[in-house]
Write a protein that holds these residues in place. Structure first.
Motif: not given
Length: 412
Positions: A37-41, A61-62, A68-75
């Motif tokens: 709902r916040r406007g992101r995949w 990934v957001w 555009s890329i908002e956030k990426v976490e790789i663990s």
């Protein structure tokens, strides 16, 4: 707004560009793919594994609606290529495989064969993995190992040559409490003072064995002074931690609680802790007494306690049905050990203060030593304790058995 397919493609490409991988790991499972709902995949992959651990392999990934890329976490803790010893390579060649082209399952089976040659145990080899060392007891350097599973369900770490070099720490909790001195000083005892130092010493070992400080409920119980039961002892300076009777109760009920210690006035039928809000707080093994806390009830929905140390003067004056040691064992004799004081005198109480540090240190430094042997050795070192302490249940279980073992099936 970009489509789901476009967003997922962008998410995958972002991961590949950041990691240098040619493709996503074969065991990465897409668990989230939705529009917020916040406007992101939002896209999340997790690693498919049957490994029971606190480790989490995750790719997150957001992507905003404009792409555009908002956030990426790789663990992602799994390395790409396993290390293979010369002995394992020889086993592969004897089976017609070259290391460079051998299927993953063939390599695992070769490691399994080598592990059997080295250890005499048939170990199911699950995967080559980069581990979080805090989740394991590791007896060598490095952070990449084969993960194996024993027939009893315990997870172990194997070196490239099949040697067991580590054990998983299962999520475990512990309880270490003390009561108040009460009238033991002929009326001169401070109303918030007790055997805090003993609870603290035991707590320090329980923290090491359970894996974290947050997993041990400890301190003096209850948190109110023994005279009025209403004045809060927190901040009194006599103990860093005071807990309520409900804290104590919930800690014992927790099925993950494997270690228990209580230092208090009492015997084999009850232990007095103090007053709480004007009410006497006692713990007893079975119902039918005057006690607020009853071991039989606290363990009703969980398995027996793996290790209990009863530090009340007559805790083991009697054993068997209706006693503390029997209640904590739930009448079982395997995977449960109880040690307690009996016939306590000034001399034996003084000896106990030498006995318990020696016993705990021996267990900690020799985790494959039988608890019964560690008990006997400590008694030999401090003979004044002999006749004033006792052990029941499983003398043969080791500290490693408890740390690595299960929580015991529920028994009635």
């Amino acid at each position: 707004m970009i489509s789901l397919t476009e967003a997922r493609g962008s998410a995958e490409q972002e991961i590949l560009s950041r990691t240098g991988w040619s493709s996503l790991p074969h065991d990465a499972v897409l668990t989230h793919a939705y529009h917020s709902r916040r406007g992101r995949w939002v896209f999340q992959w997790k690693r498919k594994t049957d490994l029971y651990s606190s480790e989490v392999d995750r790719l997150l990934v957001w992507i905003r609606d404009d792409g555009s890329i908002e956030k990426v976490e790789i663990s992602w803790f799994a390395p790409l290529e396993p290390k293979i010893s010369e002995n394992v390579e020889q086993i592969l060649r004897s089976r017609g495989y070259a290391v460079a082209t051998a299927p993953a399952q063939a390599i695992k089976e070769a490691v399994r064969r080598r592990a059997y040659e080295v250890t005499g145990k048939d170990i199911e080899v699950l995967e080559w993995r980069r581990i979080l060392r805090r989740a394991w007891i590791v007896e060598t350097v490095g952070d990449e190992f084969w993960v194996g599973k024993l027939s009893d369900g315990a997870y172990v770490l194997l070196s490239p040559d099949g040697e067991i070099v580590g054990w998983m720490i299962l999520p475990t909790s512990a309880t270490s409490v003390s009561g108040f001195w009460g009238d033991a000083c002929d009326g001169a005892c401070p109303s918030c003072a007790g055997w805090c130092y003993l609870a603290r010493d035991l707590k320090s070992y329980f923290e090491k064995w359970s894996g974290s400080s947050g997993s041990v409920v400890w301190g003096m119980c209850p948190k109110y002074d023994y005279i009025t039961g209403t004045v809060d002892c927190t901040g009194s300076g006599y103990c860093e931690s005071y807990i309520s009777s409900s804290d104590f109760e919930n800690a014992i009920k927790d099925h993950k609680c494997k270690f228990y210690a209580c230092i208090a006035h009492g015997d084999y039928q009850s232990a007095w802790l103090g007053n709480e809000q004007g009410a006497q707080i006692d713990i007893c093994p079975i119902s039918g007494w005057w006690c607020d806390l009853v071991v039989e009830s606290l363990l009703a929905d969980r398995g027996r306690m793996r290790f209990a140390l009863l530090g009340h003067c007559g805790a083991m004056d009697k054993t068997g049905t209706g006693t503390f040691e029997y209640a904590f064992r739930k009448g079982q004799s395997e995977k449960t050990t109880v040690i307690g004081l009996k016939n306590t005198t000034d001399t034996s109480w003084s000896a106990f203060h030498q006995w318990y540090p020696s016993f705990l240190k021996d267990l900690d430094e020799n985790r494959d030593k039988k608890i019964g042997d560690a008990y006997d050795d400590a008694c030999d070192l401090y003979p004044d304790i002999i006749g004033h302490i006792d052990i029941t249940g499983d003398r043969d279980q080791t500290l490693r058995d408890i740390i690595q073992g299960d929580f015991c099936e529920m028994t009635t």
